[in-house]
Design a protein around this motif. Structure first.
Motif, mmCIF file in Angstrom:
data_model
loop_
_atom_site.group_PDB
_atom_site.id
_atom_site.type_symbol
_atom_site.label_atom_id
_atom_site.label_comp_id
_atom_site.label_asym_id
_atom_site.label_seq_id
_atom_site.Cartn_x
_atom_site.Cartn_y
_atom_site.Cartn_z
ATOM 1 N N LEU A 227 -1.655 4.148 9.303
ATOM 2 C CA LEU A 227 -2.569 5.288 9.204
ATOM 3 C C LEU A 227 -2.982 5.543 7.762
ATOM 4 O O LEU A 227 -4.155 5.813 7.472
ATOM 5 C CB LEU A 227 -1.918 6.539 9.789
ATOM 6 N N GLN A 228 -2.013 5.491 6.858
ATOM 7 C CA GLN A 228 -2.319 5.693 5.439
ATOM 8 C C GLN A 228 -3.373 4.708 4.965
ATOM 9 O O GLN A 228 -4.326 5.087 4.265
ATOM 10 C CB GLN A 228 -1.049 5.530 4.595
ATOM 11 N N LYS A 229 -3.202 3.458 5.332
ATOM 12 C CA LYS A 229 -4.153 2.426 4.907
ATOM 13 C C LYS A 229 -5.539 2.679 5.483
ATOM 14 O O LYS A 229 -6.553 2.483 4.805
ATOM 15 C CB LYS A 229 -3.639 1.046 5.336
ATOM 16 N N ILE A 230 -5.580 3.139 6.725
ATOM 17 C CA ILE A 230 -6.868 3.428 7.364
ATOM 18 C C ILE A 230 -7.581 4.577 6.650
ATOM 19 O O ILE A 230 -8.796 4.506 6.371
ATOM 20 C CB ILE A 230 -6.664 3.752 8.860
ATOM 21 N N TYR A 231 -6.844 5.629 6.350
ATOM 22 C CA TYR A 231 -7.445 6.785 5.664
ATOM 23 C C TYR A 231 -7.848 6.430 4.237
ATOM 24 O O TYR A 231 -8.919 6.831 3.757
ATOM 25 C CB TYR A 231 -6.471 7.972 5.673
ATOM 26 N N GLN A 232 -7.003 5.689 3.541
ATOM 27 C CA GLN A 232 -7.315 5.301 2.167
ATOM 28 C C GLN A 232 -8.523 4.370 2.110
ATOM 29 O O GLN A 232 -9.376 4.510 1.223
ATOM 30 C CB GLN A 232 -6.098 4.639 1.525
ATOM 31 N N ALA A 233 -8.607 3.443 3.058
ATOM 32 C CA ALA A 233 -9.739 2.515 3.081
ATOM 33 C C ALA A 233 -11.052 3.253 3.323
ATOM 34 O O ALA A 233 -12.077 2.958 2.690
ATOM 35 C CB ALA A 233 -9.518 1.465 4.167
#
Length: 534
Positions: free
Chosen positions: A330-336
């Protein structure tokens, strides 16, 4: 920098390295070194402000020792600016400190260009005429001005500058930018990959609430014609739907989903506050526009095009009950998504800079990234000139304050602080002061005090009458209190006012948090602090 980090560790956690760097590059001028000014500057020196200049032409008198802890018996007869400057320098040898032995009033009249060298000017204990002149000088040179005053059991703080733009406003309460009401494809794809009906109890109780709400919101819209829950009954029904998915009462992730369920119903688009900023006339930028307004113009283009009515995603994710692999994904999705949005805003920014004839690379990537991360919370503060406030205040507000029991003392002090200045201009002393003494206890007779009370009342009534207000609303006991104080700066009040003033200085210099609007009044009688929006 390591030494600075160790020295200012606690405050770096509040305003970060960028804020500390801004503070360390700031140049502050203080007018008058009484307890109010000294206490204000003490807080800034301890915070690591770059340089300070103290302006005061007076000498230390015996009476100064009772209310200014930065002076001692050995200071009597010496330059007050020099003595206070020496004390402040001892508090932090990293700060460049100097003093000017000259009357601030005289400097304002004879050398207005003197103030152009500073980031911010703190004017303490100045009479109304000098404050008005100084305000014009500072505004012409775009110098930030803070007026601070303590007088007996009251005091005020007032900020004056044309405009102050805040990117890192850091509100106490603000809705997380999770886009549960409008998930983008990557978030929706990830949510679809997780089965909420899994029979594995570990996975079921560690599915993050973001995924739960995205999937359950989709299920709700399929049943309700594509609409998310909006009414009170619908929101209650949606919570019940979430509860029905729980396998056990100890599933914290579902409890978090129920508590955060209102985020699904958040309205799409931008807030009225942000709409007002992106529709401001200054968005029509040119070569003279500030970096802030260039970024606002780029933000507007993003919202109207790629953002489809939404601002750039912040990219941060709150803590939640989750399997580690789910949370990291989830973190990677939001950061991307946040990085992609920032790249688009940067593209618009470079094009706008090129279009208005400025270097396309003049605004750094880090500044653009910070702007995008805080885009929903940006704030623009504009302040009336002090002269405008004095001559034509918001009459409806003033009348409301005068008749409001909660505000009557505060506005009474506000009017009387102006009245004592006019009294001083007429009689060359403050009401209640006799034989040139600053000690309010040295009074010749009751008749003299009664005369001063009568004179001060006449002046205050005149101010209110000129403004078109009912003068009978002015509390009588406050007039007597102002005469009883005799212009005294009580250290306890001065320290409090100095604390408030220095806090506002830091907000202005670091461009973090939202500085106060209006005039701050401290009522030491009732221990109340209030803002008057006039």
């Amino acid at each position: 920098m390591v030494e600075a980090k160790n020295k200012y560790d606690r405050q770096l956690r509040i305003w970060g390295e960028q804020g500390q760097a801004a503070l360390e590059s700031a140049s502050i001028c203080l007018l008058n070194c009484g307890p109010t000014g000294s206490e204000t500057l003490k807080n800034l020196v301890l915070g690591g402000v770059g340089s300070i200049t103290l302006v005061d032409g007076s000498r230390v008198e015996e009476g100064d020792l009772g209310n200014n802890f930065m002076l001692d018996a050995e200071s009597i007869g010496l330059s007050k600016a020099k003595c206070v400057c020496s004390f402040l320098q001892e508090l932090n040898d990293s700060v460049k400190a100097k003093f000017v032995e000259e009357s601030p009033d005289a400097l304002i009249d004879t050398n207005p260009s003197f103030f152009c060298q500073f980031t911010l000017v703190i004017a303490t204990q100045l009479l109304e005429t000098s404050v008005l002149k100084l305000d014009k000088i500072c505004r012409q040179s775009n110098i930030m001005l803070i007026v601070a005053r303590s007088y007996g059991l009251t005091g005020l703080v007032r900020i004056s500058l044309k405009e102050h733009d805040v990117i890192e406003s850091k509100p106490d309460h603000f809705l997380d930018d999770l886009r549960l009401h409008n998930p983008w494809p990557e978030l929706k794809k990830f949510a679809d990959s997780i089965d909420l009906n899994t029979t594995d109890p570990v996975v079921h109780k560690h599915t993050p609430y973001v995924v739960i709400l995205v999937k359950m919101a989709e299920e709700w819209t399929q049943r309700h014609g594509g609409c998310l829950p909006s009414t009170r009954e619908e929101k209650k029904e949606f919570k019940e739907l979430l509860k029905s998915q729980m396998l056990a009462f100890d599933e914290d992730n579902y409890k978090e989903a129920i508590e955060a369920s209102f985020k699904v119903s958040a309205l799409r688009g931008i807030s009225a506050h942000l709409r007002q900023i992106v529709d401001d006339s200054l968005v029509q930028v040119d070569s003279t526009s500030s970096d802030f307004w260039v970024l606002v113009a780029a933000l507007k283009e993003f919202i109207e095009n790629e953002g489809q009515g939404e601002p750039p995603l912040e990219g941060s994710l709150p803590d939640m009950t989750s399997l580690t692999e789910y949370y990291i994904s989830l973190q990677k999705i939001y950061q991307a998504k946040a990085e992609a949005d920032t790249a688009v805003v940067e593209y618009h920014t470079r094009n706008i800079l090129k279009r208005i004839g400025r270097d396309p690379g003049v605004i750094s990537k880090s500044y653009i990234k910070n702007f995008c991360r805080n885009a929903r919370k940006i704030t623009v503060c504009r302040y009336r000139t002090i002269e405008d406030e004095f001559t034509s205040p918001a009459l409806s507000e003033l009348q409301k304050y005068l008749t409001d029991e909660d505000y009557s003392v505060a506005v009474g002090f506000y009017i009387l602080l102006r009245a004592v200045d006019r009294f001083a201009a007429n009689y060359n002393r403050f009401p209640g002061m006799f034989d040139g003494s600053k000690a309010y206890l040295l009074v010749k007779s009751h008749s003299e005090m009664d005369d001063d009370i009568s004179r001060l009342k006449t002046i205050a009534v005149g101010i209110l009458s000129d403004l078109g207000c009912n003068s009978s609303a002015l509390p009588e006991d406050l007039i007597s209190e102002m005469c009883r104080c005799g212009g005294a700066e009580l250290h306890a009040v001065a320290a409090f006012i100095g604390g408030v003033a220095s806090q506002e200085v830091i907000k202005l210099i670091t461009k973090q948090f939202v500085p106060m609007s209006g005039t701050f009044i401290f009522n030491g009688i009732d221990h109340k602090s209030q803002l008057l929006l006039l």
